[in-house]
Scaffold this motif. Structure first.
Motif, PDB file in Angstrom:
ATOM      1  N   ARG A  31      14.311  61.890  56.676  1.00  0.00           N
ATOM      2  CA  ARG A  31      15.690  61.404  55.776  1.00  0.00           C
ATOM      3  C   ARG A  31      15.302  60.908  54.786  1.00  0.00           C
ATOM      4  N   LEU A  32      13.892  60.542  53.751  1.00  0.00           N
ATOM      5  CA  LEU A  32      13.388  61.221  52.845  1.00  0.00           C
ATOM      6  C   LEU A  32      13.209  62.467  52.591  1.00  0.00           C
ATOM      7  N   LYS A  33      13.264  63.642  52.978  1.00  0.00           N
ATOM      8  CA  LYS A  33      12.941  64.733  52.828  1.00  0.00           C
ATOM      9  C   LYS A  33      14.604  65.649  52.448  1.00  0.00           C
ATOM     10  N   ALA A  34      15.680  64.949  53.176  1.00  0.00           N
ATOM     11  CA  ALA A  34      16.751  65.387  53.263  1.00  0.00           C
ATOM     12  C   ALA A  34      17.399  65.277  52.225  1.00  0.00           C
ATOM     13  N   LEU A  35      16.861  63.988  50.855  1.00  0.00           N
ATOM     14  CA  LEU A  35      17.454  63.540  49.738  1.00  0.00           C
ATOM     15  C   LEU A  35      15.932  63.658  48.883  1.00  0.00           C
ATOM     16  N   ALA A  36      15.468  64.358  49.099  1.00  0.00           N
ATOM     17  CA  ALA A  36      14.162  65.341  48.245  1.00  0.00           C
ATOM     18  C   ALA A  36      14.615  66.037  47.847  1.00  0.00           C
ATOM     19  N   ASP A  37      15.220  66.585  46.840  1.00  0.00           N
ATOM     20  CA  ASP A  37      16.139  67.681  46.484  1.00  0.00           C
ATOM     21  C   ASP A  37      17.023  67.974  45.074  1.00  0.00           C
ATOM     22  N   PRO A  38      17.191  68.157  44.380  1.00  0.00           N
ATOM     23  CA  PRO A  38      17.691  67.576  42.927  1.00  0.00           C
ATOM     24  C   PRO A  38      19.103  68.186  43.128  1.00  0.00           C
ATOM     25  N   VAL A  39      19.793  69.318  44.098  1.00  0.00           N
ATOM     26  CA  VAL A  39      20.415  69.385  44.134  1.00  0.00           C
ATOM     27  C   VAL A  39      21.283  68.701  45.197  1.00  0.00           C
ATOM     28  N   ARG A  40      20.715  67.982  45.955  1.00  0.00           N
ATOM     29  CA  ARG A  40      20.978  67.346  47.011  1.00  0.00           C
ATOM     30  C   ARG A  40      21.210  65.994  46.253  1.00  0.00           C
ATOM     31  N   LEU A  41      19.762  65.665  45.498  1.00  0.00           N
ATOM     32  CA  LEU A  41      20.316  63.896  45.439  1.00  0.00           C
ATOM     33  C   LEU A  41      21.684  64.237  44.142  1.00  0.00           C
ATOM     34  N   ARG A  42      22.503  65.673  43.111  1.00  0.00           N
ATOM     35  CA  ARG A  42      22.965  65.443  42.626  1.00  0.00           C
ATOM     36  C   ARG A  42      24.136  65.924  43.158  1.00  0.00           C
ATOM     37  N   LEU A  43      24.274  66.023  44.588  1.00  0.00           N
ATOM     38  CA  LEU A  43      25.963  66.142  44.996  1.00  0.00           C
ATOM     39  C   LEU A  43      25.678  63.939  46.006  1.00  0.00           C
ATOM     40  N   VAL A  44      25.294  64.099  46.559  1.00  0.00           N
ATOM     41  CA  VAL A  44      25.239  62.240  46.659  1.00  0.00           C
ATOM     42  C   VAL A  44      25.453  61.848  45.104  1.00  0.00           C
TER      43      VAL A  44
ATOM     44  N   GLU B  18      26.693  56.117  38.790  1.00  0.00           N
ATOM     45  CA  GLU B  18      26.607  56.936  37.687  1.00  0.00           C
ATOM     46  C   GLU B  18      25.842  58.213  38.105  1.00  0.00           C
ATOM     47  N   THR B  19      26.347  59.251  37.972  1.00  0.00           N
ATOM     48  CA  THR B  19      25.909  60.628  38.619  1.00  0.00           C
ATOM     49  C   THR B  19      24.236  60.885  37.794  1.00  0.00           C
ATOM     50  N   ILE B  20      23.913  61.370  38.930  1.00  0.00           N
ATOM     51  CA  ILE B  20      22.126  61.114  37.922  1.00  0.00           C
ATOM     52  C   ILE B  20      22.536  62.954  36.982  1.00  0.00           C
ATOM     53  N   THR B  21      22.133  62.855  36.090  1.00  0.00           N
ATOM     54  CA  THR B  21      21.708  63.788  35.391  1.00  0.00           C
ATOM     55  C   THR B  21      21.270  65.448  36.051  1.00  0.00           C
ATOM     56  N   PRO B  22      20.847  66.080  36.173  1.00  0.00           N
ATOM     57  CA  PRO B  22      19.866  67.165  36.241  1.00  0.00           C
ATOM     58  C   PRO B  22      18.326  66.721  36.425  1.00  0.00           C
ATOM     59  N   ALA B  23      18.414  67.237  35.199  1.00  0.00           N
ATOM     60  CA  ALA B  23      16.523  66.389  34.643  1.00  0.00           C
ATOM     61  C   ALA B  23      16.233  65.307  35.721  1.00  0.00           C
ATOM     62  N   ASP B  24      16.815  64.158  35.557  1.00  0.00           N
ATOM     63  CA  ASP B  24      16.571  63.031  36.094  1.00  0.00           C
ATOM     64  C   ASP B  24      16.096  63.493  37.761  1.00  0.00           C
ATOM     65  N   ALA B  25      17.456  64.656  38.366  1.00  0.00           N
ATOM     66  CA  ALA B  25      17.255  64.406  39.730  1.00  0.00           C
ATOM     67  C   ALA B  25      16.252  65.325  39.936  1.00  0.00           C
ATOM     68  N   GLU B  26      15.615  66.206  39.757  1.00  0.00           N
ATOM     69  CA  GLU B  26      14.339  66.944  39.072  1.00  0.00           C
ATOM     70  C   GLU B  26      13.350  65.880  39.430  1.00  0.00           C
ATOM     71  N   ALA B  27      13.387  65.259  38.227  1.00  0.00           N
ATOM     72  CA  ALA B  27      11.686  64.310  38.791  1.00  0.00           C
ATOM     73  C   ALA B  27      12.097  63.223  39.503  1.00  0.00           C
ATOM     74  N   ALA B  29      13.321  63.940  42.686  1.00  0.00           N
ATOM     75  CA  ALA B  29      13.035  65.150  43.536  1.00  0.00           C
ATOM     76  C   ALA B  29      11.760  65.006  43.971  1.00  0.00           C
ATOM     77  N   ARG B  30      10.782  65.336  42.941  1.00  0.00           N
ATOM     78  CA  ARG B  30       9.538  65.212  43.356  1.00  0.00           C
ATOM     79  C   ARG B  30       9.111  63.597  43.450  1.00  0.00           C
ATOM     80  N   ARG B  31       8.970  62.953  43.404  1.00  0.00           N
ATOM     81  CA  ARG B  31       8.804  61.898  43.372  1.00  0.00           C
ATOM     82  C   ARG B  31       9.223  61.583  44.982  1.00  0.00           C
ATOM     83  N   LEU B  32       9.971  61.616  45.645  1.00  0.00           N
ATOM     84  CA  LEU B  32      10.762  61.805  46.935  1.00  0.00           C
ATOM     85  C   LEU B  32       9.793  62.514  47.623  1.00  0.00           C
TER      86      LEU B  32
END
Lengths: 112, 112
Positions: A31-44, B18-27, B29-32
């Motif tokens: 489940r964490l892997k499904a979320l651990a992607d910058p594009v998917r975090l932005r989509l969610v 609020e919608t996560i910014t691209p930079a925050d989403a990258e950071a 996602a890295r931790r996740l």
């Protein structure tokens, strides 16, 4: 028809209180892997922050700057992992945040 | 000497508000991603559930059934991501849970 699956119950107790079992660790990591992607975090985040926690796929491609097939691929992963549910109305697919799905991932990370 | 880095401040507000910014989403996602592995979840959990939230690497290989180089590789990823801190005492390295690191990952997933 909504196709998204309901989230699993929280996988386990807090990681800081008891040692997670191998089976729970496998399920939680998926489940964490499904979320651990910058594009998917932005989509969610875009879906979650939309009115009614729902958004049309037609409104998701432009904000992330990717093609519709790519966005649909990411949405499929999120739907299969239980974070989003999908319904089709007319031409378009709509994605909705599954209530409690994000909180179920957060719960084992928080000490009680 | 403790080598682990302190966790970043929580990356962002709740994803649902609020919608996560691209930079925050990258950071984020890295931790996740650092956490999204069954072995690493088990290692964090064993360390976190240990007395004083600390464990010797010598006590971590047997529970996960992997070689010490493999375990050390996973511990390095967790340390670089700010979840664990590392200190060397005598022959062995000891790993300690960084206070607040898991909670910082959970926070953006929880609605307020």
């Amino acid at each position: 028809m909504a196709i998204g699956s309901a989230p699993d119950a929280a996988c386990c107790g807090p990681l800081t209180r008891e040692t997670i079992t191998p089976a729970d660790a496998e399920a939680f990591a998926r489940r964490l892997k499904a979320l651990a992607d910058p594009v998917r975090l932005r989509l969610v985040s875009i879906v979650a922050a939309s009115e009614g926690h729902e958004a049309c796929v037609c409104d998701l491609t432009e904000p992330v700057g990717l093609s519709q097939p790519t966005v649909s691929h990411h949405l499929k992963i999120l739907t299969e992992a239980g974070f989003l549910s999908r319904s089709k109305r007319g031409t378009w697919a709509y994605y909705r945040l599954v209530p409690g799905a994000l909180e179920a991932v957060a719960a084992p990370l928080v000490s009680v």
